[in-house]
Enzyme design. Structure first.
Site, PDB file in Angstrom:
ATOM      1  N   GLY A  11       0.817  -1.198   0.000  1.00  0.00           N
ATOM      2  CA  GLY A  11       0.000   0.000   0.000  1.00  0.00           C
ATOM      3  C   GLY A  11       0.862   1.263   0.000  1.00  0.00           C
ATOM      4  O   GLY A  11       2.070   1.219   0.249  1.00  0.00           O
ATOM      5  N   CYS A  12       0.215   2.391  -0.264  1.00  0.00           N
ATOM      6  CA  CYS A  12       0.957   3.647  -0.359  1.00  0.00           C
ATOM      7  C   CYS A  12       1.505   4.085   0.993  1.00  0.00           C
ATOM      8  O   CYS A  12       2.685   4.476   1.100  1.00  0.00           O
ATOM      9  CB  CYS A  12       0.085   4.736  -0.972  1.00  0.00           C
ATOM     10  SG  CYS A  12      -1.527   4.971  -0.179  1.00  0.00           S
ATOM     11  N   TYR A  13       0.705   4.026   2.039  1.00  0.00           N
ATOM     12  CA  TYR A  13       1.209   4.378   3.369  1.00  0.00           C
ATOM     13  C   TYR A  13       2.322   3.426   3.820  1.00  0.00           C
ATOM     14  O   TYR A  13       3.367   3.878   4.316  1.00  0.00           O
ATOM     15  CB  TYR A  13       0.073   4.386   4.390  1.00  0.00           C
ATOM     16  CG  TYR A  13      -0.825   5.601   4.368  1.00  0.00           C
ATOM     17  CD1 TYR A  13      -0.294   6.889   4.468  1.00  0.00           C
ATOM     18  CD2 TYR A  13      -2.201   5.469   4.269  1.00  0.00           C
ATOM     19  CE1 TYR A  13      -1.122   8.004   4.465  1.00  0.00           C
ATOM     20  CE2 TYR A  13      -3.042   6.582   4.269  1.00  0.00           C
ATOM     21  CZ  TYR A  13      -2.490   7.851   4.362  1.00  0.00           C
ATOM     22  OH  TYR A  13      -3.318   8.956   4.363  1.00  0.00           O
ATOM     23  N   PRO A  14       2.138   2.102   3.685  1.00  0.00           N
ATOM     24  CA  PRO A  14       3.226   1.200   4.076  1.00  0.00           C
ATOM     25  C   PRO A  14       4.512   1.415   3.284  1.00  0.00           C
ATOM     26  O   PRO A  14       5.606   1.381   3.856  1.00  0.00           O
ATOM     27  CB  PRO A  14       2.635  -0.189   3.821  1.00  0.00           C
ATOM     28  CG  PRO A  14       1.166  -0.008   4.023  1.00  0.00           C
ATOM     29  CD  PRO A  14       0.888   1.347   3.427  1.00  0.00           C
TER      30      PRO A  14
ATOM     31  N   THR B   6       5.711   4.167   1.907  1.00  0.00           N
ATOM     32  CA  THR B   6       6.362   5.398   2.335  1.00  0.00           C
ATOM     33  C   THR B   6       6.931   5.258   3.736  1.00  0.00           C
ATOM     34  O   THR B   6       8.055   5.698   4.022  1.00  0.00           O
ATOM     35  CB  THR B   6       5.355   6.556   2.265  1.00  0.00           C
ATOM     36  OG1 THR B   6       4.684   6.521   0.992  1.00  0.00           O
ATOM     37  CG2 THR B   6       6.051   7.898   2.412  1.00  0.00           C
TER      38      THR B   6
END
Length: 336
Positions: free
Chosen positions: A144-147, A149
């Site tokens: 995912g995008c949060y993970p 980053t």
């Protein structure tokens, strides 16, 4: 490869924001031929960057492709992954369905049973960390995008054992509105977002917490709990994670710059900024890179800023990076 041996791919969910970026990248990939892109909502419309038109997912000619990219909602994606794999196709899954290692963990964070627990675990496609297990595989879970980053922001500290054991990792994250997807929602309308800045799913309730803690524990089993507060940022794209960590007695914050530069030396898609520079959205938006800056606060306290484009390194760009490794291509093909 020559033109006659191009890899034929299909994109399910090609009209979503991540799907559109995926099509844009694949359209310029020298080793790829896009055979189809699906959209049940926009079937018949022209697919940007191609001469194709969207088709309903049920009409997709799966037999004509070598690999499929799945930019679909969770639950739906796992079912399509299972079907594609049963037909001998490689699968690059951008949904959450293959990211968690066990069906129990999936049920905990997504509050429903996994539709195909036989697919778990699937290799976790954070290339800079897991590169060697991703070459030539038949399926991959795109993080995912949060993970993405957050984990890239933490990786050098986790892999070197520099964190104080069992101390909280605090992540204050902000994402552009495209991270919420293309389907309209009351809180993503222009009049709700413009001139506003709002947290959501704060603390330990966001679904990505399970994914992040799973991968953190693999790198440092003594790492503390993740306190994660995401915010909806009134921009179209871009993601920033401000990360606060406590260091152990054998490592000080002024040593972090050298550690990060050493760990990420040679990584084409991760940039570590010089001391006293701060990563901003503009460093990463519309690129396939993660950009990191470091701010020593106290000898045992470090602030890390990690920035990506949520639709590129946080989704479509990373999917193509994994695809390249699956086919033993240069992993940066079409990404720089």
């Amino acid at each position: 490869m020559t033109t006659s041996t191009k890899i034929r791919v299909g994109v399910y969910g090609a009209s979503g924001y991540a799907g559109q970026d995926l099509i844009e990248i694949l359209a310029k990939h020298p080793q790829v031929e896009i055979v189809f892109g699906t959209s049940n909502t926009y079937a018949g419309d022209i697919i940007p960057f191609t001469s194709l038109r969207y088709i309903p997912s049920d009409d997709a000619p799966l037999s004509l492709v070598d690999a499929v990219f799945l930019a679909l909602p969770h639950q739906t994606s796992a079912k399509m992954a299972h079907l594609a794999l049963s037909h001998g196709k490689k699968v690059i899954d951008l949904s959450a369905d293959l990211r968690l290692d066990t069906p129990e963990s999936y049920a905990k964070w997504y509050h429903e049973p996994h539709p195909h627990p036989d697919l778990l675990p699937t290799p976790y496609g954070l290339v800079e960390i897991n590169r060697e297990i991703l070459r030539g595989i038949d399926r991959v879970a795109v993080p995912g995008c949060y993970p993405t980053t957050t984990l890239l922001g933490l990786y050098p500290l986790l892999t070197s054992g520099a964190l104080a054991p069992h101390t909280p990792i605090v992540v204050d994250a902000k994402s552009g509105v495209s991270g919420a997807g293309r389907e309209p929602k009351p809180n993503t309308h222009f009049v709700e977002v413009f001139g506003n800045f709002s947290p959501y799913n704060a603390g330990r309730t966001h679904r990505h917490v399970g994914e992040m803690e799973q991968e953190i524990a693999k790198l440092d089993p003594q790492a503390g709990a993740l306190i994660f507060v995401p915010h909806l940022l009134p921009v179209d794209r871009g993601l920033m994670a401000s990360i606060y960590v406590t260091l152990n007695d054998g490592f000080t914050s002024d040593q972090a710059q050298h550690l990060y530069e050493e760990i990420y030396d040679g990584e084409a898609l991760v940039d570590v900024l010089p001391p006293k520079h701060h990563a901003t959205l503009k460093h990463a938006v519309r690129t396939n890179k993660c950009v990191i800056s470091l701010n020593p606060v106290l000898p045992n306290l470090l602030h890390i800023t990690s920035v990506t484009d949520n639709l590129r390194k946080g989704a479509a760009g990373q999917a193509v990076q994994n695809f390249n490794l699956m086919y033993h291509l240069d992993e940066t093909t079409a990404l720089l």
